[in-house]
Motif scaffolding. Structure first.
Motif, short mmCIF file in Angstrom:
data_model
loop_
_atom_site.label_atom_id
_atom_site.label_comp_id
_atom_site.label_asym_id
_atom_site.label_seq_id
_atom_site.Cartn_x
_atom_site.Cartn_y
_atom_site.Cartn_z
N ALA A 1 41.25 33.18 50.88
CA ALA A 1 41.56 33.74 49.55
C ALA A 1 42.82 34.60 49.60
N LEU A 2 42.97 35.39 50.65
CA LEU A 2 44.16 36.22 50.78
C LEU A 2 45.43 35.37 50.91
N ILE A 3 45.36 34.34 51.74
CA ILE A 3 46.55 33.50 51.94
C ILE A 3 46.89 32.77 50.64
N ARG A 4 45.86 32.26 49.98
CA ARG A 4 46.11 31.56 48.71
C ARG A 4 46.75 32.50 47.69
N GLU A 5 46.23 33.72 47.62
CA GLU A 5 46.78 34.70 46.68
C GLU A 5 48.23 35.03 47.02
N ARG A 6 48.50 35.24 48.31
CA ARG A 6 49.86 35.60 48.70
C ARG A 6 50.84 34.47 48.40
N ILE A 7 50.41 33.23 48.54
CA ILE A 7 51.30 32.10 48.24
C ILE A 7 51.70 32.11 46.78
N THR A 8 50.77 32.50 45.91
CA THR A 8 51.07 32.47 44.47
C THR A 8 52.01 33.59 44.04
N VAL A 9 52.03 34.69 44.78
CA VAL A 9 52.84 35.84 44.33
C VAL A 9 54.08 36.06 45.20
N GLU A 10 54.13 35.44 46.38
CA GLU A 10 55.23 35.71 47.30
C GLU A 10 56.53 35.10 46.79
N ARG A 11 57.61 35.84 46.93
CA ARG A 11 58.93 35.37 46.50
C ARG A 11 59.91 35.21 47.66
N ASP A 12 59.56 35.71 48.81
CA ASP A 12 60.44 35.59 49.98
C ASP A 12 60.15 34.25 50.68
N ASP A 13 61.16 33.41 50.77
CA ASP A 13 60.95 32.07 51.33
C ASP A 13 60.45 32.12 52.76
N VAL B 1 58.61 34.39 54.19
CA VAL B 1 57.19 34.77 54.21
C VAL B 1 56.33 33.57 53.81
N LEU B 2 56.80 32.79 52.86
CA LEU B 2 56.05 31.59 52.47
C LEU B 2 55.88 30.64 53.66
N LEU B 3 56.91 30.52 54.49
CA LEU B 3 56.79 29.67 55.68
C LEU B 3 55.73 30.22 56.62
N ALA B 4 55.68 31.54 56.76
CA ALA B 4 54.67 32.14 57.62
C ALA B 4 53.27 31.92 57.05
N HIS C 1 57.69 22.37 45.26
CA HIS C 1 58.04 23.39 46.23
C HIS C 1 59.38 23.08 46.88
N GLY C 2 60.00 24.13 47.41
CA GLY C 2 61.31 23.99 48.01
C GLY C 2 61.26 23.23 49.33
N PRO C 3 62.41 22.75 49.80
CA PRO C 3 62.43 21.90 50.99
C PRO C 3 61.93 22.60 52.25
N ALA C 4 62.23 23.88 52.43
CA ALA C 4 61.80 24.56 53.64
C ALA C 4 60.27 24.68 53.68
N LEU C 5 59.67 25.07 52.55
CA LEU C 5 58.22 25.18 52.51
C LEU C 5 57.56 23.83 52.68
N ARG C 6 58.13 22.79 52.10
CA ARG C 6 57.57 21.45 52.26
C ARG C 6 57.64 21.00 53.73
N LEU C 7 58.75 21.31 54.38
CA LEU C 7 58.87 20.98 55.81
C LEU C 7 57.82 21.73 56.63
N ALA C 8 57.64 23.01 56.31
CA ALA C 8 56.64 23.80 57.04
C ALA C 8 55.24 23.21 56.84
N ALA C 9 54.92 22.84 55.61
CA ALA C 9 53.59 22.27 55.33
C ALA C 9 53.41 20.93 56.03
N LEU C 10 54.43 20.10 56.05
CA LEU C 10 54.34 18.81 56.75
C LEU C 10 54.11 19.02 58.24
#
Length: 693
Positions: A161-173, A175-178, A213-222
């Motif tokens: 729940a914490l990670i999901r919440e942080r993904i929705t509010v985070e603006r630093d790219d 941090v999103l990768l982390a 989502h942006g390319p960096a986050l998509r690469l991280a998720a892949l």
């Protein structure tokens, strides 16, 4: 944040360097307003209190204070403190990925297992700290928090729940990768248990891997999907990744980031300065390559996409990643190697240097880059010799890579180097890779050897490469120069035995042209070079009675050196039936505690007695359990011809294996690729013979 620190009996606690009485000062140093003091304190924490991942009683005692430091906003560089806490918590359970570090030891020091477990328990007890840090004002702290949350908060629903919440509010790219990395770690931890939350994490990763989502986050998720749910990867994975990589590069501010200042000369500082210019991109693609593992065709295609990127930083990252692939897998490397060669003309020094460093390690596999290497050394003489601040000059990397590849075009360039005022001491070491193509260099090499001082401080460095080169060329005309060296070196010369051994091996290669050396070789049979002398004497005279007793003594002589028993067994095996008197000692040696000795002795018994039944179990066990012995065993099997049939299955299986034979043996040697390719060449002899006959 330091309440109670003076109540701890630090002097009675220990770390890697002894008493832990300095630890309170280090903890206070982490909170200093002086950046240099903070960096020095963190460096010392890793260097002593948490040395090489070890957990000591002082490490455990630090945990409460480190947790207190991590939540104090006035403390600078808290991200480094959080990373230290994660490291103290030990490697990821379940054998985390190679890119996450850790050797699975769970700590070190006396009683390390118990201390590491207690440290992990202390971090789990204080895990609410990481909940707070997940929303910290410092983006660096937020980047470090997700992994700590997953590792230490034992409430899966709360973590997700914490990670999901942080993904929705985070603006630093970044941090999103982390956060994506944290999701992947969460899924890998909980999928084996069947926890439903793990499936939710995988679903969220799949959503993050696509638009909008942006390319960096998509690469991280892949990359994370590839590690925990590869079945969800897109069918067109490689084109997708290459496209995203280029989109990311287009969005990134071009040009290199400002270089790190000299700073404090600490381990942490040096490691930071050695990081790739585009560390984020390197980590994204490294994670994906690591997850793809044995999908070699996909990885090669991905490397080719990276190496053709318009962005030099992407290409530089790809060059370094290719090295890992080449070391581990017997892949079809011609296309990526040629593309690496194309980087030699890059204006970016870091990219050029990376390409040279990788090509030098490839030996014959660097041939697809030979045109680029030759063009570079032909028009840029400064790349032929590397002048160092300390020590003798060496061959420049591009010329060394060209010669190691066996390209004949290296010969005239080496001839020019030999004619110059400064000759690199390692020049002779590349000659064997050129084979007969290097024959025109023999006169110059011979003249150089004739001028080597017999009593110089650098006699070893100058003579041994030249002797190796002349032996590889079979240059019998160099016998007088070799004998001059052999007879004229004074006792007490530094590394005299190494020079003598190289000279003796050369004489053995020259055969009948070196017969005048026979008395010299006989005189060496009672020295530290006895094995080499016996081998050469056998080559020149075929006198088994003179050499077998010497070699037999070296099999059993106490203190004869770690490798000499195996060397002596190798020579006895080459003597064949003429060495029958050594069979009892060799059979005993097949029970040695050293794998190299067992394999060498078993091979010798087989070649001498022609009866494989007794040694086959030894050789099969060594082949499987000690990959370093495979070159010795394969050479024996090939030398036996049809008589080696009982082990032909091992050689055929080796040829079918996609993984290099020493890739799992731990450590790394710059000659591993070359040795593996040599093993494959020997193994191919058997099917070639069978196919032809």
């Amino acid at each position: 944040m330091f309440r109670g620190i003076d109540e701890v009996d630090w002097a009675s606690l220990r770390h890697a360097d002894g008493s832990a009485e300095d630890v309170p000062g280090l903890l206070r140093g982490l909170a200093s307003a002086d950046p240099a003091e903070r960096e020095t304190a963190l460096d010392r924490m890793y260097g002593a209190v948490h040395h090489q991942g070890d957990v000591y009683d002082s490490t455990l005692a630090c945990v409460p204070f480190l947790l207190a430091l991590a939540v104090r906003e006035e403390v600078r560089d808290r991200a480094g403190i959080v990373e230290l806490l994660v490291s103290i918590g030990g490697p990821e359970e379940g054998g985390g990925g190679r890119d996450e570090g850790g050797d699975g030891s769970g700590g070190g020091g006396d009683g390390s297992g118990d201390l590491a477990a207690r440290a992990g328990a202390a971090l789990r007890a204080g895990a609410d700290v990481f909940v707070r840090l997940a929303g910290d004002a410092d983006a660096g702290v937020r980047r470090a928090a997700p992994v700590a949350l997953v590792r230490f908060l034992d409430r899966p629903a709360r973590v997700l729940a914490l990670i999901r919440e942080r993904i929705t509010v985070e603006r630093d790219d970044r941090v999103l990768l982390a956060l994506a990395e944290g999701l992947g770690l969460f899924a890998r931890r909980h999928l084996p248990t069947g926890d439903a939350h793990a499936a939710e994490a995988v679903y969220l990763l799949a959503a993050l891997s696509g638009p909008p989502h942006g390319p960096a986050l998509r690469l991280a998720a892949l990359g994370q999907l590839a590690r925990c749910a590869p079945e969800l990867l897109p069918a067109d994975l490689v084109p997708t990744v290459v496209r995203l990589l280029r989109d990311r590069s287009g969005q990134r501010v071009h040009g290199r980031p400002a270089p790190h200042g000299p700073g404090v000369d600490t381990l942490a500082g040096r490691l930071r300065r050695l990081r790739p210019s585009d560390e984020e991109g390197s980590r994204l693609l490294r994670t994906l390559h690591s997850a793809l593992d044995g999908r070699v065709a996909d990885r090669v295609a991905l490397l080719c996409g990276q190496l053709t990127s318009p962005d030099a930083l992407d290409r530089c990252n790809a060059v370094w990643m290719s090295a890992g692939l080449f070391r581990e897998w017997r892949a079809g490397v011609a296309e990526p190697v040629a593309l690496i060669g194309a980087q030699l003309g890059a204006e970016e020094a870091r990219l050029h240097d990376a390409a040279v460093a990788v090509l030098v390690e490839l030996f014959e596999l660097a041939l697809p880059a030979a045109d680029h290497l030759h063009a570079l050394v032909s028009c840029r003489p400064e790349f032929r010799i590397r002048h160092r601040e300390r020590g003798a000059p060496t061959l420049g990397g591009p010329l060394k890579a060209l010669a190691r590849a066996g390209d004949a075009r290296a010969t005239p360039v080496l001839a020019e180097v030999l004619a110059g005022p400064v000759v690199p001491h390692d020049l002779g070491l590349v000659i064997p890779h050129l084979g007969r193509a290097a024959a025109p260099l023999a006169p110059a090499l011979r003249r150089r050897l004739a001028r080597v001082r017999l009593d110089g401080p650098d006699t070893h460095e100058r003579a041994v490469p030249l002797l190796s080169a002349l032996a590889a060329l079979g240059d019998a005309e160099s016998v007088p120069s070799v004998l001059r060296l052999l007879r004229g070196m004074p006792d007490g010369l530094r590394l005299r035995d190494a020079v003598t051994g190289a000279a003796v091996r050369a004489l053995g290669v020259f055969g009948g042209a070196a017969r005048e050396a026979i008395p010299d070789l006989r005189g060496l049979l009672k020295t530290g070079c006895a094995v080499a002398a016996a081998d050469a004497l056998w080559s020149l005279t075929g006198e088994a009675d003179a050499v077998v007793p010497v070699l037999l003594r070296k099999l059993t002589e106490p203190g004869s050196g770690r490798y000499r028993p195996a060397d002596a067994a190798d020579v006895l095996g080459r003597l064949g039936p003429a060495a029958r008197t050594a069979l009892p000692a060799l059979r005993r040696m097949t029970g040695s505690g050293e794998a190299s000795e067992r394999a060498a002795a078993a091979c010798a018994v087989w070649r001498i007695a022609g009866e494989p039944e007794q040694v086959l179990p030894v050789l099969r066990a060594a082949w499987v359990e000690h990959p370093r012995t495979r070159t010795t065993i394969a050479g024996c099997v090939a030398a036996l011809g049809p008589g080696g049939a009982p082990l032909h299955d091992l050689l055929r299986a080796e040829l079918m294996s996609p993984r290099r034979h020493r890739s799992d043996s731990g450590g790394y040697d710059s000659h591993d690729i070359h040795e593996d390719e040599g093993l494959l060449r020997v193994c191919r002899v058997v099917p070639a013979r069978e196919g032809g006959g």
